[in-house]
Motif scaffolding. Structure first.
Motif, PDB file in Angstrom:
ATOM      1  N   ASP A  34       0.832  -1.200   0.000  1.00 20.02           N
ATOM      2  CA  ASP A  34       0.000   0.000   0.000  1.00 20.02           C
ATOM      3  C   ASP A  34       0.869   1.254   0.000  1.00 20.02           C
ATOM      4  O   ASP A  34       0.557   2.233  -0.685  1.00 20.02           O
ATOM      5  CB  ASP A  34      -0.920  -0.003   1.222  1.00 20.02           C
ATOM      6  N   SER A  35       1.950   1.236   0.751  1.00 19.24           N
ATOM      7  CA  SER A  35       2.860   2.381   0.773  1.00 19.24           C
ATOM      8  C   SER A  35       3.469   2.627  -0.608  1.00 19.24           C
ATOM      9  O   SER A  35       3.594   3.772  -1.055  1.00 19.24           O
ATOM     10  CB  SER A  35       3.984   2.144   1.800  1.00 19.24           C
ATOM     11  N   ILE A  36       3.838   1.555  -1.295  1.00 17.69           N
ATOM     12  CA  ILE A  36       4.401   1.687  -2.641  1.00 17.69           C
ATOM     13  C   ILE A  36       3.341   2.230  -3.597  1.00 17.69           C
ATOM     14  O   ILE A  36       3.620   3.101  -4.431  1.00 17.69           O
ATOM     15  CB  ILE A  36       4.931   0.327  -3.130  1.00 17.69           C
ATOM     16  N   ARG A  37       2.087   1.737  -3.478  1.00 18.89           N
ATOM     17  CA  ARG A  37       1.000   2.212  -4.337  1.00 18.89           C
ATOM     18  C   ARG A  37       0.781   3.714  -4.178  1.00 18.89           C
ATOM     19  O   ARG A  37       0.654   4.437  -5.176  1.00 18.89           O
ATOM     20  CB  ARG A  37      -0.293   1.468  -4.001  1.00 18.89           C
ATOM     21  N   VAL A  38       0.749   4.192  -2.938  1.00 15.20           N
ATOM     22  CA  VAL A  38       0.520   5.613  -2.681  1.00 15.20           C
ATOM     23  C   VAL A  38       1.635   6.454  -3.289  1.00 15.20           C
ATOM     24  O   VAL A  38       1.391   7.509  -3.896  1.00 15.20           O
ATOM     25  CB  VAL A  38       0.399   5.878  -1.163  1.00 15.20           C
ATOM     26  N   ARG A  39       2.873   5.996  -3.171  1.00 17.99           N
ATOM     27  CA  ARG A  39       3.999   6.744  -3.745  1.00 17.99           C
ATOM     28  C   ARG A  39       3.938   6.742  -5.273  1.00 17.99           C
ATOM     29  O   ARG A  39       4.285   7.735  -5.913  1.00 17.99           O
ATOM     30  CB  ARG A  39       5.320   6.165  -3.256  1.00 17.99           C
ATOM     31  N   GLN A  40       3.504   5.627  -5.857  1.00 15.08           N
ATOM     32  CA  GLN A  40       3.365   5.590  -7.306  1.00 15.08           C
ATOM     33  C   GLN A  40       2.308   6.585  -7.777  1.00 15.08           C
ATOM     34  O   GLN A  40       2.484   7.274  -8.777  1.00 15.08           O
ATOM     35  CB  GLN A  40       2.960   4.177  -7.754  1.00 15.08           C
ATOM     36  N   GLN A  41       1.181   6.641  -7.079  1.00 14.21           N
ATOM     37  CA  GLN A  41       0.076   7.495  -7.493  1.00 14.21           C
ATOM     38  C   GLN A  41       0.409   8.985  -7.377  1.00 14.21           C
ATOM     39  O   GLN A  41      -0.064   9.792  -8.170  1.00 14.21           O
ATOM     40  CB  GLN A  41      -1.163   7.195  -6.649  1.00 14.21           C
ATOM     41  N   SER A  42       1.192   9.329  -6.384  1.00 19.33           N
ATOM     42  CA  SER A  42       1.438  10.751  -6.121  1.00 19.33           C
ATOM     43  C   SER A  42       2.705  11.280  -6.782  1.00 19.33           C
ATOM     44  O   SER A  42       2.939  12.486  -6.797  1.00 19.33           O
ATOM     45  CB  SER A  42       1.533  10.999  -4.605  1.00 19.33           C
ATOM     46  N   SER A  43       3.536  10.391  -7.342  1.00 19.48           N
ATOM     47  CA  SER A  43       4.788  10.833  -7.963  1.00 19.48           C
ATOM     48  C   SER A  43       4.650  10.856  -9.482  1.00 19.48           C
ATOM     49  O   SER A  43       3.802  10.167 -10.047  1.00 19.48           O
ATOM     50  CB  SER A  43       5.937   9.898  -7.568  1.00 19.48           C
ATOM     51  N   PRO A  44       5.508  11.636 -10.182  1.00 20.33           N
ATOM     52  CA  PRO A  44       5.406  11.730 -11.640  1.00 20.33           C
ATOM     53  C   PRO A  44       5.682  10.414 -12.351  1.00 20.33           C
ATOM     54  O   PRO A  44       5.109  10.131 -13.381  1.00 20.33           O
ATOM     55  CB  PRO A  44       6.482  12.773 -11.995  1.00 20.33           C
ATOM     56  N   SER A  45       6.566   9.604 -11.812  1.00 21.38           N
ATOM     57  CA  SER A  45       6.909   8.340 -12.469  1.00 21.38           C
ATOM     58  C   SER A  45       7.559   7.412 -11.456  1.00 21.38           C
ATOM     59  O   SER A  45       7.862   7.790 -10.339  1.00 21.38           O
ATOM     60  CB  SER A  45       7.872   8.590 -13.634  1.00 21.38           C
ATOM     61  N   GLY A  46       7.768   6.187 -11.881  1.00 24.38           N
ATOM     62  CA  GLY A  46       8.451   5.234 -11.022  1.00 24.38           C
ATOM     63  C   GLY A  46       7.709   3.923 -10.923  1.00 24.38           C
ATOM     64  O   GLY A  46       6.529   3.883 -10.578  1.00 24.38           O
ATOM     65  N   SER A  47       8.402   2.838 -11.268  1.00 24.38           N
ATOM     66  CA  SER A  47       7.800   1.520 -11.142  1.00 24.38           C
ATOM     67  C   SER A  47       7.806   1.100  -9.681  1.00 24.38           C
ATOM     68  O   SER A  47       8.513   1.679  -8.846  1.00 24.38           O
ATOM     69  CB  SER A  47       8.592   0.505 -11.972  1.00 24.38           C
TER      70      SER A  47
END
Length: 308
Positions: A34-47
């Motif tokens: 979930d932490s990784i998902r939130v960072r993906q959604q709020s950042s411009p890019s990043g797998s």
């Protein structure tokens, strides 16, 4: 002094505690994803893999559990209430059914929609605090500190930033959630909705698929919700509501932004919801102390009928 023994002796008490066990199991199983998902959604890019490596290298593996206190502290009440509200509403929308029969799939879907809409009221502030904590680069603030800062800088209304989009996400997603679980467990183990004899594998797979269905149907709304709730008075990009957030997100990052992190969310959903339903059903069987969980079905039906 006699409250807890009496509470746990009632079907409501057993449902409450079982729901709490399910919620705790889900949080523990899926929080890093979930932490990784939130960072993906709020950042411009990043797998997901890139973000995982970056967090582990710069902040340490424990950063993936940052903000877990807020949902974990409230998950017992929240999860228990959702399951109980669902049980009541699914029968209220399907009152023609016998109290000993499981609710129809229509009642299941409508009960899930109602439960999702109601739970968004208590979930929205919790998710707001969780998202703010997950996006910290260092663990300098706890949930109470974040809550106080939100109230100070954004007023009490700030705690409910994203309430509308949370309700729009949770109402349909919970309808799909409970419908998929009931449908899939019956397909995997015919007759189990009536006799309650499904295996652990059935609980895990049906629960996991229910979680996947609930996320796939509402994922773009979750991306918008994350961006709205991640916004602070100091944010560079300002969103003036759901439509404005949607337009700016698509304009800046393309339509693909609405599905950013979906793979992570789906993987997490399968793990989390398989754990939730397995822990919930197992706890009920233990509390009712009966290998034949048909007793549980009858107790739940009686409880729902009395509430109606």
């Amino acid at each position: 002094m006699d409250f807890w023994p009496e509470f746990l002796a009632s079907s409501w008490g057993k449902e409450f505690v079982a729901g709490g066990f399910g919620g705790i199991a889900g949080i523990m199983a899926g929080y890093p994803l979930d932490s990784i998902r939130v960072r993906q959604q709020s950042s411009p890019s990043g797998s997901a893999l890139r973000i995982l490596r970056q967090v582990a290298t710069t902040e340490g593996p424990l950063a993936l559990y940052r903000g877990m206190t807020a949902p974990l502290a409230s998950v017992t009440f929240q999860n228990a209430m959702v399951f109980q509200i669902y049980a009541i509403l699914s029968r209220a929308f399907d009152s023609s059914n016998s109290s000993t029969d499981p609710p129809s799939y229509k009642g299941v879907a409508l009960g899930g929609i109602g439960a999702g809409a109601i739970q968004s009221i208590m979930l929205s502030p919790i998710e707001l605090i969780k998202i703010r904590l997950q996006l910290q680069t260092q663990s300098e603030k706890g949930p109470l500190s974040v809550a106080k800062n939100i109230i100070k800088t954004e007023s009490w209304r700030g705690l409910y930033r994203g309430l509308t989009i949370t309700a729009l996400r949770d109402a349909p997603s919970h309808g799909f959630y409970f419908w998929t679980y009931e449908f899939m467990r019956e397909q995997l183990h015919p007759g189990c909705r009536k006799n309650g004899q499904e295996s652990f594998n059935t609980m895990l797979v049906a629960g996991g698929l229910a979680g996947v269905a609930s996320w796939v149907c509402c994922y773009p709304l979750d991306v918008i919700k994350t961006r709205l709730q991640a916004q602070t008075p100091n944010s560079i990009v300002k969103y003036n509501g759901i439509v404005d957030c949607f337009q700016k997100s698509v304009r800046n990052d393309g339509y693909s932004v609405l599905f950013r992190g979906l793979g992570t969310a789906v993987s997490r959903a399968f793990v989390v919801n398989g754990a939730i339903f397995t822990a919930y059903e197992t706890a009920l069987r233990v509390f009712f102390n009966n290998g034949d969980s048909n007793t549980i079905e009858k107790q739940e039906a009686l409880q729902a009928d009395n509430a109606i």
